[in-house]
Scaffold this active site. Structure first.
Site, mmCIF file in Angstrom:
data_model
loop_
_atom_site.group_PDB
_atom_site.id
_atom_site.type_symbol
_atom_site.label_atom_id
_atom_site.label_comp_id
_atom_site.label_asym_id
_atom_site.label_seq_id
_atom_site.Cartn_x
_atom_site.Cartn_y
_atom_site.Cartn_z
ATOM 1 N N ASP A 69 -17.279 -1.070 43.072
ATOM 2 C CA ASP A 69 -17.507 -2.474 42.714
ATOM 3 C C ASP A 69 -16.432 -3.409 43.293
ATOM 4 O OD1 ASP A 69 -19.463 -1.230 41.268
ATOM 5 O OD2 ASP A 69 -19.044 -2.224 39.381
ATOM 6 N N ASP A 93 -21.692 0.742 44.886
ATOM 7 C CA ASP A 93 -22.129 -0.617 44.553
ATOM 8 C C ASP A 93 -21.081 -1.637 44.974
ATOM 9 O OD1 ASP A 93 -24.224 0.690 43.361
ATOM 10 O OD2 ASP A 93 -23.485 0.440 41.320
#
Ligand SMILES: *[C@@H]1O[C@H](CO)[C@@H](O)[C@H](O)[C@H]1NC(C)=O
Ligand SMILES: *[C@@H]1O[C@H](CO)[C@@H](O)[C@H](O)[C@H]1NC(C)=O
Ligand SMILES: *[C@@H]1O[C@H](CO)[C@@H](O)[C@H](O)[C@H]1NC(C)=O
Ligand SMILES: *[C@@H]1O[C@H](CO)[C@@H](O)[C@H](O)[C@H]1NC(C)=O
Ligand SMILES: *[C@@H]1O[C@H](CO)[C@@H](O)[C@H](O)[C@H]1NC(C)=O
Length: 466
Positions: free
Chosen positions: A209, A230
């Site tokens: 992230d 992600d």
């Protein structure tokens, strides 16, 4: 909350397409856990997303640019401020002028939150000798209240104000990389929640992230973005041009988790468009181009070089049960490299046509004509200290921007995903040159007072070209 719960329920049946990924239960749980603590401010998004359809330079921006000021920040003590936080504190709430923080090289060990009441801030550094802003919180870090700070709270630099610009800065979260299966490993380096933000020659460096492209219109030009799972995520509407995107893990990386959805107000306007970028895995491993965080997740890659680590199926539906009949829009156009072979892509990803890709492959995708300025590469004017402890550049009288004939810069999503049958011949990067005029920030560079008419007319011709 309902969405989060259903994600958790569906996690057990994650449709990972590649057998090589073989995620176990712990891995599934970990993936689900990454999604449990996102917070959004829906009302704010609605307000910011409105705008004037992006066809003229925003008047407030025009005024701010005509009244620039520079604060020198030097950790060694020879500037106006020693820390970025001290410089930001000196900016008044409701700021109306461009404030350039001239960041001298070095490491800034700071956690930064730029409040929405302070727009028009620039972080200016030297890409060859950059300012590095680093912190190392993760979602599991315990905050002042005794609770884990969560994904949002892990962020090293959070930008919530509008019209932010960064040039040559390294944004970093240097928390140790989370192991697959570990909880609370999210470690955001940069979160952008304000709209009309531009990043030039920046590095955004982290693991899980890394870049929370949270919300608003964003432009990333010639940046390096490093991460693992992600690592570009959120519901920003963003154009990434000439960026190097690097997976740092030898396991599975997921490049995007785009959150376009009907269930968050304004998020349906979002999407990530990558043009002329490169994707590679510096430690091998596998790279997925994206997986659907939102029910209508939207990501496009055009003219992008994909290394062999990009998995043949390319994309993952995550918890979306029938991606082919959902609102997911994943497309590629004339990409190159061993990872770009479209023959084995999931059937619901699209080999875009030229007409389909055009809305995505220029700064028009983020309505750039209303706000994208050339990068602040020049040397700052010699400082003469003013009362505020800052330095002022000559202010030229503001001129109101030309009100050009407005056309709606609509994106034209072809909504039905094509059939699995693909024309693999379309994936050569041959005609990369043809659209270059539409995508350079040049037309908006001509924003400067005298040429606003020109900017307006180039905006018009860009629309026609669509
Ligand atoms: C923006 O575009 C929408 C949709 O085309 C239109 O209805 C609206 O009037 C436009 N607003 C402005 C300020 O031009
Ligand atoms: C520039 O900004 C300063 C500080 O906000 C303000 O006092 C001054 O009036 C502004 N100048 C112009 C020309 O807008
Ligand atoms: C932003 O600043 C305003 C005014 O000082 C303050 O009320 C607000 O709480 C701040 N927002 C955040 C998220 O810190
Ligand atoms: C910004 O990055 C691009 C691409 O790496 C490079 O060509 C350019 O020289 C850089 N600009 C500066 C001023 O360093
Ligand atoms: C693609 O990006 C590279 C830098 O990353 C740049 O040198 C080149 O001019 C770009 N090509 C196009 C067609 O924009």
């Amino acid at each position: 909350m309902a969405l989060l719960l259903s994600l958790a329920v569906l996690a057990a049946s994650l449709p990972w397409a590649s057998p090589a990924a073989t995620p176990g239960t712990a891995f599934d749980n970990w993936l689900t856990a990454t999604q449990t603590d996102y917070r959004v401010n829906q009302a704010l998004y609605a307000k910011k997303a409105a705008g004037d359809n992006g066809t003229t330079i925003d008047e407030s921006l025009s005024k701010a640019e005509d009244n620039k000021t520079t604060y020198v920040v030097d950790p060694k003590g020879s500037g106006d401020y020693k820390t970025i936080n001290a410089a930001l504190e000196a900016i008044p709430e409701g700021n109306t002028r461009r404030v350039i923080l001239d960041l001298k090289p070095g490491e800034y060990r700071e956690k930064i939150f730029l409040n929405l009441s302070k727009p028009y801030v620039t972080f200016k550094s030297d890409p060859l000798n950059p300012a590095t802003i680093a912190w190392s919180d993760t979602a599991a870090t315990v905050g002042k209240d005794g609770k884990p700070v969560g994904t949002v709270g892990s962020t090293t630099v959070a930008i919530e104000s509008d019209y932010f610009v960064a040039y040559g800065v390294v944004f970093k979260n240097d928390a140790p990389l989370a192991k697959p299966g570990a909880k609370g490993g999210q470690a955001v380096a940069l979160r952008v929640f304000g709209t009309k933000a531009a990043f030039y020659n920046c590095t955004i460096d982290g693991g899980q992230d890394t870049l929370y492209d949270h919300k608003g219109l964003h432009y990333f030009k010639d940046c390096v973005i490093r991460g693992s799972v992600d690592f570009i995520f959120g519901f920003g509407r963003s154009f990434y041009e000439g960026c190097k995107i690097i997976s740092i893990v030898k396991e599975v990386a997921v490049l995007t988790a785009q959150q376009r959805t009907k269930t968050i107000e304004g998020a349906i306007e979002s999407g990530f468009s990558f043009k002329n970028c490169s994707i590679k895995g510096e430690s091998g491993g596998q790279i997925y181009l994206g997986r659907a965080w939102g029910d209508s997740s939207r990501v496009v890659y055009a003219f992008t070089e994909m290394s062999k680590e990009v998995v043949p199926v390319g994309w993952d539906g995550w918890s979306i049960k029938a991606p082919e009949s959902s609102g997911i829009y994943y497309g590629e156009f004339k990409c190159s490299g061993p990872g770009s072979d479209a023959k084995k892509r999931v059937g619901w990803a699209q080999d875009l046509t030229e007409a389909q890709v055009k809305p995505f492959i220029g700064t028009h995708y983020v309505f750039g004509d209303s706000w994208i300025l050339p990068p602040p590469t020049g040397k700052s004017a010699p400082s003469t200290k003013s009362a505020g402890g800052a330095t002022s550049s000559a202010a030229s009288p503001a001129e109101s921007p030309a009100s050009s004939p407005k056309s709606s810069a609509t994106e034209s999503p072809a909504s039905s995903p094509k059939s699995a049958a693909k024309d693999s011949s379309a994936s050569s990067p041959k005609s990369a040159a043809k659209d270059s005029s539409a995508s350079s920030p040049k037309s908006s560079a001509s924003y400067s007072t005298a040429s606003s008419t020109k900017a307006a007319s180039s905006a018009t011709s860009e629309k026609k070209a669509l």
